[in-house]
Motif scaffolding. Structure first.
Motif, PDB file in Angstrom:
ATOM      1  N   LEU A 181     -16.818   5.929  26.610  1.00 55.21           N
ATOM      2  CA  LEU A 181     -17.593   6.596  25.572  1.00 55.21           C
ATOM      3  C   LEU A 181     -18.413   7.744  26.153  1.00 55.21           C
ATOM      4  O   LEU A 181     -18.478   8.832  25.578  1.00 55.21           O
ATOM      5  CB  LEU A 181     -18.527   5.596  24.875  1.00 55.21           C
ATOM      6  CG  LEU A 181     -17.887   4.545  23.966  1.00 55.21           C
ATOM      7  CD1 LEU A 181     -18.957   3.607  23.416  1.00 55.21           C
ATOM      8  CD2 LEU A 181     -17.120   5.198  22.827  1.00 55.21           C
ATOM      9  N   ILE A 182     -19.023   7.485  27.294  1.00 51.62           N
ATOM     10  CA  ILE A 182     -19.834   8.512  27.950  1.00 51.62           C
ATOM     11  C   ILE A 182     -18.969   9.684  28.385  1.00 51.62           C
ATOM     12  O   ILE A 182     -19.331  10.861  28.188  1.00 51.62           O
ATOM     13  CB  ILE A 182     -20.589   7.917  29.156  1.00 51.62           C
ATOM     14  CG1 ILE A 182     -21.666   6.938  28.670  1.00 51.62           C
ATOM     15  CG2 ILE A 182     -21.222   9.022  29.997  1.00 51.62           C
ATOM     16  CD1 ILE A 182     -22.377   6.204  29.788  1.00 51.62           C
ATOM     17  N   LYS A 183     -17.805   9.390  28.969  1.00 49.77           N
ATOM     18  CA  LYS A 183     -16.903  10.462  29.400  1.00 49.77           C
ATOM     19  C   LYS A 183     -16.459  11.312  28.214  1.00 49.77           C
ATOM     20  O   LYS A 183     -16.393  12.548  28.310  1.00 49.77           O
ATOM     21  CB  LYS A 183     -15.685   9.865  30.099  1.00 49.77           C
ATOM     22  CG  LYS A 183     -15.955   9.333  31.498  1.00 49.77           C
ATOM     23  CD  LYS A 183     -14.674   8.802  32.120  1.00 49.77           C
ATOM     24  CE  LYS A 183     -14.915   8.314  33.551  1.00 49.77           C
ATOM     25  NZ  LYS A 183     -13.667   7.780  34.153  1.00 49.77           N
TER      26      LYS A 183
ATOM     27  N   TYR B   7     -16.263  -1.742  20.615  1.00 52.44           N
ATOM     28  CA  TYR B   7     -17.520  -1.449  21.295  1.00 52.44           C
ATOM     29  C   TYR B   7     -18.696  -1.999  20.483  1.00 52.44           C
ATOM     30  O   TYR B   7     -18.728  -1.863  19.258  1.00 52.44           O
ATOM     31  CB  TYR B   7     -17.704   0.061  21.486  1.00 52.44           C
ATOM     32  CG  TYR B   7     -16.748   0.669  22.478  1.00 52.44           C
ATOM     33  CD1 TYR B   7     -16.971   0.552  23.845  1.00 52.44           C
ATOM     34  CD2 TYR B   7     -15.615   1.357  22.054  1.00 52.44           C
ATOM     35  CE1 TYR B   7     -16.091   1.113  24.772  1.00 52.44           C
ATOM     36  CE2 TYR B   7     -14.731   1.920  22.975  1.00 52.44           C
ATOM     37  CZ  TYR B   7     -14.982   1.799  24.328  1.00 52.44           C
ATOM     38  OH  TYR B   7     -14.111   2.342  25.236  1.00 52.44           O
TER      39      TYR B   7
ATOM     40  N   THR C 127     -23.881  -0.822  22.935  1.00 50.73           N
ATOM     41  CA  THR C 127     -23.141   0.052  23.862  1.00 50.73           C
ATOM     42  C   THR C 127     -23.075   1.472  23.326  1.00 50.73           C
ATOM     43  O   THR C 127     -23.254   2.448  24.076  1.00 50.73           O
ATOM     44  CB  THR C 127     -21.718  -0.476  24.081  1.00 50.73           C
ATOM     45  OG1 THR C 127     -21.790  -1.780  24.679  1.00 50.73           O
ATOM     46  CG2 THR C 127     -20.929   0.447  24.989  1.00 50.73           C
TER      47      THR C 127
ATOM     48  N   PHE D 278     -27.634   8.226  26.607  1.00 52.49           N
ATOM     49  CA  PHE D 278     -27.401   8.734  27.960  1.00 52.49           C
ATOM     50  C   PHE D 278     -26.932  10.186  27.918  1.00 52.49           C
ATOM     51  O   PHE D 278     -27.460  11.040  28.645  1.00 52.49           O
ATOM     52  CB  PHE D 278     -26.372   7.860  28.671  1.00 52.49           C
ATOM     53  CG  PHE D 278     -26.066   8.311  30.073  1.00 52.49           C
ATOM     54  CD1 PHE D 278     -26.897   7.945  31.120  1.00 52.49           C
ATOM     55  CD2 PHE D 278     -24.958   9.101  30.359  1.00 52.49           C
ATOM     56  CE1 PHE D 278     -26.620   8.361  32.426  1.00 52.49           C
ATOM     57  CE2 PHE D 278     -24.672   9.522  31.637  1.00 52.49           C
ATOM     58  CZ  PHE D 278     -25.514   9.150  32.673  1.00 52.49           C
TER      59      PHE D 278
ATOM     60  N   MET E  11     -18.186   1.307  27.983  1.00 52.43           N
ATOM     61  CA  MET E  11     -19.240   2.315  27.851  1.00 52.43           C
ATOM     62  C   MET E  11     -18.891   3.599  28.612  1.00 52.43           C
ATOM     63  O   MET E  11     -19.199   4.695  28.154  1.00 52.43           O
ATOM     64  CB  MET E  11     -20.576   1.759  28.348  1.00 52.43           C
ATOM     65  CG  MET E  11     -21.734   2.748  28.209  1.00 52.43           C
ATOM     66  SD  MET E  11     -23.280   2.182  28.935  1.00 52.43           S
ATOM     67  CE  MET E  11     -23.630   0.766  27.913  1.00 52.43           C
ATOM     68  N   ILE E  12     -18.290   3.429  29.797  1.00 51.07           N
ATOM     69  CA  ILE E  12     -17.941   4.587  30.618  1.00 51.07           C
ATOM     70  C   ILE E  12     -17.028   5.543  29.855  1.00 51.07           C
ATOM     71  O   ILE E  12     -17.194   6.766  29.904  1.00 51.07           O
ATOM     72  CB  ILE E  12     -17.272   4.142  31.928  1.00 51.07           C
ATOM     73  CG1 ILE E  12     -18.225   3.264  32.750  1.00 51.07           C
ATOM     74  CG2 ILE E  12     -16.844   5.362  32.739  1.00 51.07           C
ATOM     75  CD1 ILE E  12     -19.495   3.973  33.154  1.00 51.07           C
TER      76      ILE E  12
ATOM     77  N   SER F 154     -24.810   4.699  25.201  1.00 49.06           N
ATOM     78  CA  SER F 154     -23.954   5.811  25.619  1.00 49.06           C
ATOM     79  C   SER F 154     -24.401   7.119  24.976  1.00 49.06           C
ATOM     80  O   SER F 154     -24.445   8.168  25.636  1.00 49.06           O
ATOM     81  CB  SER F 154     -22.495   5.517  25.277  1.00 49.06           C
ATOM     82  OG  SER F 154     -22.301   5.415  23.879  1.00 49.06           O
ATOM     83  N   LYS F 155     -24.744   7.069  23.688  1.00 48.62           N
ATOM     84  CA  LYS F 155     -25.218   8.279  23.007  1.00 48.62           C
ATOM     85  C   LYS F 155     -26.545   8.756  23.592  1.00 48.62           C
ATOM     86  O   LYS F 155     -26.757   9.962  23.797  1.00 48.62           O
ATOM     87  CB  LYS F 155     -25.395   8.002  21.513  1.00 48.62           C
ATOM     88  CG  LYS F 155     -24.098   7.749  20.756  1.00 48.62           C
ATOM     89  CD  LYS F 155     -23.213   8.973  20.758  1.00 48.62           C
ATOM     90  CE  LYS F 155     -21.922   8.710  19.990  1.00 48.62           C
ATOM     91  NZ  LYS F 155     -20.973   9.833  20.091  1.00 48.62           N
TER      92      LYS F 155
ATOM     93  N   ASP G  49     -18.044  11.773  25.352  1.00 45.96           N
ATOM     94  CA  ASP G  49     -19.155  12.569  24.838  1.00 45.96           C
ATOM     95  C   ASP G  49     -19.522  13.708  25.787  1.00 45.96           C
ATOM     96  O   ASP G  49     -19.904  14.795  25.349  1.00 45.96           O
ATOM     97  CB  ASP G  49     -20.378  11.680  24.592  1.00 45.96           C
ATOM     98  CG  ASP G  49     -20.261  10.891  23.300  1.00 45.96           C
ATOM     99  OD1 ASP G  49     -19.503  11.321  22.412  1.00 45.96           O
ATOM    100  OD2 ASP G  49     -20.935   9.847  23.163  1.00 45.96           O
TER     101      ASP G  49
END
Length: 265
Positions: free
Chosen positions: A4-6, A90, A94, A101, A1-2, A98-99, A8
């Protein structure tokens, strides 16, 4: 997940569309504040409050927040980014979290101009007024205008501003399932804005029905969550945050329940 967040967040930082939307909210916050300052001085007619409300936080974020969802969620369906994330291992849950967030982070940055300019304006001690249409940061601005703030008041004001951001994030969370289901930005923007108009009308109904008011206050659209001031108690702030957090969790759970059964095309 981290990861994906990074990814985005990097895309958000580099996005010209996001920079433009941030510029719009910054300009709108300035215009809203100046109109609220000019009206009590008689420099512009009180009848201009409707136009001033168009630039207010509650109106602009209901539109631009949905635009952000359309760009960063619907757009990833068009580019197959979400498809690639799922095919590389993923889970759909997840991807949704992530989206959501990153979408929340975008909302925070878009509301910061309103929070900052409201704080600066209140610090001047000037009079601000926008009539009965004031909601959110505009309501805070007009309610606390002319107040001499103590150190404790300043800290409480910061907490109120943060609480308003959380409430707005909860209100806009319905854009997440709309984006995942409809996959078309124009539909997300139209439905979310129409829904925001509906909830505004329901606020009037809540005033006339204690039962409906109790039910409506279980959502971030009801209660007095967008009418917080220095007179609001700690309980009011905690309830606003709690209701908003619970609402976001429910919306994400609904999104997962729908998205996990949908086909990836």
């Amino acid at each position: 997940m981290i990861n994906l967040i990074k990814a985005d967040l990097f895309k958000l930082r580099k996005s010209m569309a996001f920079r433009i939307l941030l510029g719009i909210t910054s300009a709108s916050a300035v215009i809203m504040t100046m109109m609220a300052y000019w009206i009590p001085q008689g420099k512009i007619e009180a009848s201009m409050t409707g136009i001033g409300f168009m630039f207010s936080d509650v109106n602009m974020i209901s539109i631009l927040g949905a635009v952000i969802a359309g760009i960063f969620i619907c757009g990833d369906f068009d580019t197959k980014t979400i498809h690639d994330a799922i095919t590389t291992g993923y889970s759909r849950g997840t991807v949704i979290v992530s989206k959501a967030f990153v979408f929340g982070i975008a909302i925070v940055f878009m509301l910061l101009p309103y929070a900052i300019i409201t704080g600066i304006a209140l610090g001047t001690g000037s009079e601000f007024n926008m009539g009965s249409v004031a909601i959110g940061y505009l309501h805070l601005l007009t309610s606390e205008a002319g107040t001499i703030f103590s150190a404790s008041d300043i800290w409480k004001l910061l907490v109120i501003m943060l609480t308003l951001i959380i409430v707005y994030m909860a209100q806009l969370s319905i854009c997440v399932p709309l984006a995942f289901v409809l996959k078309k930005p124009v539909f997300v923007v139209a439905i979310n804005y129409g829904f925001s108009i509906l909830t505004a009308q329901l606020m009037g109904l809540a005033k006339n029905s204690a039962v409906f008011d109790s039910l409506f206050s279980c959502t971030p659209y009801g209660g007095n969550y967008t009418f917080l001031t220095l007179d609001s108690t700690a309980g009011d702030l905690i309830k606003a945050i709690g209701v908003s957090a619970a609402f976001i969790i429910v919306i994400l759970a609904i999104t997962f329940a729908i998205f996990r059964r949908s086909e990836m095309k």
